[in-house]
Design a protein around this motif. Structure first.
Motif, short mmCIF file in Angstrom:
data_model
loop_
_atom_site.label_atom_id
_atom_site.label_comp_id
_atom_site.label_asym_id
_atom_site.label_seq_id
_atom_site.Cartn_x
_atom_site.Cartn_y
_atom_site.Cartn_z
N CYS A 287 -2.79 0.13 -3.94
CA CYS A 287 -2.36 -1.21 -3.53
C CYS A 287 -1.73 -1.84 -4.76
O CYS A 287 -2.43 -2.14 -5.74
N TRP B 31 -10.37 -3.60 1.04
CA TRP B 31 -9.67 -2.60 1.83
C TRP B 31 -10.22 -2.65 3.26
O TRP B 31 -11.45 -2.69 3.45
N GLU C 199 0.84 -1.20 0.00
CA GLU C 199 0.00 0.00 0.00
C GLU C 199 0.88 1.25 0.00
O GLU C 199 2.00 1.25 0.51
#
Length: 123
Positions: free
Chosen positions: A22, A36, A6
């Motif tokens: 990501c 997420w 990330e």
């Protein structure tokens, strides 16, 4: 195996925006669904949203619905989380996670995780 990283976290004022990314490497990323999650100090990990393998079906947690948007670019092996109208309560470490097939909201059902990126929203 899938490796997830990330990026994009930081400090932002309430009402502002951030875009998290990501990045994935390893196995064919386009086969994986991505979720997420976020975790604030002293709180349980919370589902923020998720996206299916081809980017058609998306699902959001109630606390972020209408403010956050998830997208993916399988050609670049990335999934993004656009966060608008940020609130102080959005402050947390944000993680992306991946698994094959279906898109669950429970964190324990995901097989691969990134290291997280800190998002801090100030008033």
């Amino acid at each position: 195996q899938v490796q997830l990283v990330e990026s994009g976290g930081g400090l932002v004022q309430a009402g502002g925006s951030l875009r998290l990314s990501c990045a994935a490497s390893g196995r064919t990323f386009s086969s994986f669904v991505v979720g997420w999650f976020r975790q604030a100090p002293g709180k349980e990990r919370e589902f923020v949203g998720g996206i299916d393998a081809i980017g058609v079906w998306k699902y959001y947690g109630d606390s972020v619905k209408g403010r956050f948007t998830i997208s993916r670019d399988n050609a670049k092996n990335t999934v993004s989380l656009q966060m608008n109208s940020l609130k102080r309560e959005d402050t947390a470490i944000y993680y992306c996670a991946a698994r094959l097939r279906r898109l669950p909201i429970d964190s324990y059902e995901y097989d691969y995780w990134g290291q997280g990126t800190q998002v801090t929203v100030s008033s």
